[in-house]
Design a protein around this motif. Structure first.
Motif, PDB file in Angstrom:
ATOM      1  N   ASP A  88       8.717 -18.907  14.380  1.00 12.86           N
ATOM      2  CA  ASP A  88       9.746 -19.479  15.247  1.00 12.86           C
ATOM      3  C   ASP A  88       9.324 -19.288  16.704  1.00 12.86           C
ATOM      4  O   ASP A  88       9.440 -18.184  17.252  1.00 12.86           O
ATOM      5  CB  ASP A  88      11.081 -18.780  14.984  1.00 12.86           C
ATOM      6  CG  ASP A  88      12.230 -19.398  15.774  1.00 12.86           C
ATOM      7  OD1 ASP A  88      11.966 -19.993  16.843  1.00 12.86           O
ATOM      8  OD2 ASP A  88      13.389 -19.281  15.333  1.00 12.86           O
ATOM      9  N   PRO A  89       8.848 -20.331  17.365  1.00 17.63           N
ATOM     10  CA  PRO A  89       8.349 -20.195  18.741  1.00 17.63           C
ATOM     11  C   PRO A  89       9.393 -19.638  19.709  1.00 17.63           C
ATOM     12  O   PRO A  89       9.087 -18.758  20.512  1.00 17.63           O
ATOM     13  CB  PRO A  89       7.961 -21.628  19.117  1.00 17.63           C
ATOM     14  CG  PRO A  89       7.702 -22.307  17.829  1.00 17.63           C
ATOM     15  CD  PRO A  89       8.660 -21.701  16.851  1.00 17.63           C
ATOM     16  N   ALA A  90      10.627 -20.150  19.632  1.00 15.70           N
ATOM     17  CA  ALA A  90      11.669 -19.702  20.568  1.00 15.70           C
ATOM     18  C   ALA A  90      11.956 -18.218  20.393  1.00 15.70           C
ATOM     19  O   ALA A  90      12.026 -17.465  21.375  1.00 15.70           O
ATOM     20  CB  ALA A  90      12.946 -20.519  20.366  1.00 15.70           C
ATOM     21  N   CYS A 207       8.537 -24.777  27.572  1.00 16.38           N
ATOM     22  CA  CYS A 207       8.040 -25.212  26.269  1.00 16.38           C
ATOM     23  C   CYS A 207       8.942 -26.248  25.602  1.00 16.38           C
ATOM     24  O   CYS A 207       8.666 -26.686  24.477  1.00 16.38           O
ATOM     25  CB  CYS A 207       7.914 -24.005  25.326  1.00 16.38           C
ATOM     26  SG  CYS A 207       6.683 -22.806  25.815  1.00 16.38           S
ATOM     27  N   GLY A 208      10.015 -26.629  26.291  1.00 11.91           N
ATOM     28  CA  GLY A 208      10.948 -27.590  25.708  1.00 11.91           C
ATOM     29  C   GLY A 208      11.837 -26.963  24.656  1.00 11.91           C
ATOM     30  O   GLY A 208      12.354 -27.645  23.765  1.00 11.91           O
ATOM     31  N   LEU A 209      12.033 -25.646  24.747  1.00 10.95           N
ATOM     32  CA  LEU A 209      12.851 -24.927  23.772  1.00 10.95           C
ATOM     33  C   LEU A 209      14.178 -24.522  24.384  1.00 10.95           C
ATOM     34  O   LEU A 209      14.322 -24.404  25.591  1.00 10.95           O
ATOM     35  CB  LEU A 209      12.095 -23.673  23.285  1.00 10.95           C
ATOM     36  CG  LEU A 209      10.740 -23.938  22.612  1.00 10.95           C
ATOM     37  CD1 LEU A 209      10.022 -22.609  22.369  1.00 10.95           C
ATOM     38  CD2 LEU A 209      10.934 -24.669  21.279  1.00 10.95           C
ATOM     39  N   THR A 210      15.152 -24.261  23.520  1.00  6.39           N
ATOM     40  CA  THR A 210      16.481 -23.876  23.973  1.00  6.39           C
ATOM     41  C   THR A 210      16.570 -22.362  24.113  1.00  6.39           C
ATOM     42  O   THR A 210      16.271 -21.638  23.163  1.00  6.39           O
ATOM     43  CB  THR A 210      17.554 -24.344  22.963  1.00  6.39           C
ATOM     44  OG1 THR A 210      17.457 -25.762  22.805  1.00  6.39           O
ATOM     45  CG2 THR A 210      18.945 -23.962  23.451  1.00  6.39           C
ATOM     46  N   PRO A 211      16.966 -21.872  25.276  1.00  2.87           N
ATOM     47  CA  PRO A 211      17.116 -20.423  25.470  1.00  2.87           C
ATOM     48  C   PRO A 211      18.180 -19.862  24.526  1.00  2.87           C
ATOM     49  O   PRO A 211      19.083 -20.588  24.100  1.00  2.87           O
ATOM     50  CB  PRO A 211      17.545 -20.296  26.932  1.00  2.87           C
ATOM     51  CG  PRO A 211      17.051 -21.559  27.576  1.00  2.87           C
ATOM     52  CD  PRO A 211      17.205 -22.616  26.524  1.00  2.87           C
TER      53      PRO A 211
END
Length: 214
Positions: A88-90, A207-211
């Motif tokens: 999971d990148p985030a 990275c275009g991910l949601t905090p």
């Protein structure tokens, strides 16, 4: 026989405790005064030993200095390793940033010693670059895998890591400046939650991910 073994284990544990006390003292003293500015007398006092006792455990302050740097490289690799199993990148990036910042705030002398050695040319640390480089290359492979799978926006894997180091170590290496600008007096902890949240948002959004929800 059992008593002798117990005594030997006790002696071994005591030796290990003293060695760790010496190492912790070395990191603090070298971070504060550098190699040239640190005496063996100061190292002994910081470790709670006499100078004679210190020399029973070390051959020279130069050898101890290198041991301290090698310890930091190994410890960082263990604590902050990004493995291929990080699915999971985030979660991985957010966790990495939190652990790195908390470690920097709790142990600022570790980051300062490392930074001071690099600033003076990394003459001693260069002998241990291999371990650091391998960890960075492995982490870059993980990031490249995320990019290839479309799980994060494309980034430069190496520069992304280097920028995370710069941000997460800033509050240890530039603590006096941070305290002045944030208006936090000496002896009062910096706001770890605020620092972590800002850093997580910055790198996750990149990275275009949601905090994470807070």
């Amino acid at each position: 026989m059992g008593s002798e073994k117990s005594d030997m284990n006790l002696v071994r544990r005591r030796r290990e405790e003293i060695r760790r006390a010496i190492l912790d003292a070395a990191i603090r003293e070298f971070a504060k005064n550098g190699l040239a500015g640190t005496s063996t007398q100061a190292l002994a006092a910081a470790a709670g030993l006499t100078k004679a006792q210190l020399h029973y455990y070390i051959s020279s302050k130069e050898e101890l200095y290198e041991e301290a740097l090698h310890f930091i490289v190994r410890e960082w690799r263990t604590i902050f390793f990004v493995s291929a199993g990080s699915d999971d990148p985030a979660e991985t990036i957010a966790s990495y940033i939190e652990r790195k910042i908390r470690h920097a705030l709790d142990h600022p002398e570790v980051s300062r010693l490392f930074a001071n050695e690099v600033a003076r040319g990394a003459y001693v640390l260069s002998r241990h670059w291999g371990e650091l480089k391998q960890a960075v290359e492995e982490a870059s492979g993980v990031i490249e895998g995320w990019i290839a799978a479309g799980r994060i926006r494309p980034v430069d894997p190496l520069l992304f890591q280097m920028n995370m180091w710069a941000v997460t170590q800033h509050y240890a290496e530039y603590e006096a400046q941070a305290r002045h600008l944030l208006g936090v007096p000496e002896g009062t902890p910096l706001d770890a939650e605020r620092i972590i949240a800002e850093a997580q948002d910055m790198f996750l959004l990149r990275c275009g991910l949601t905090p994470p929800a807070r």
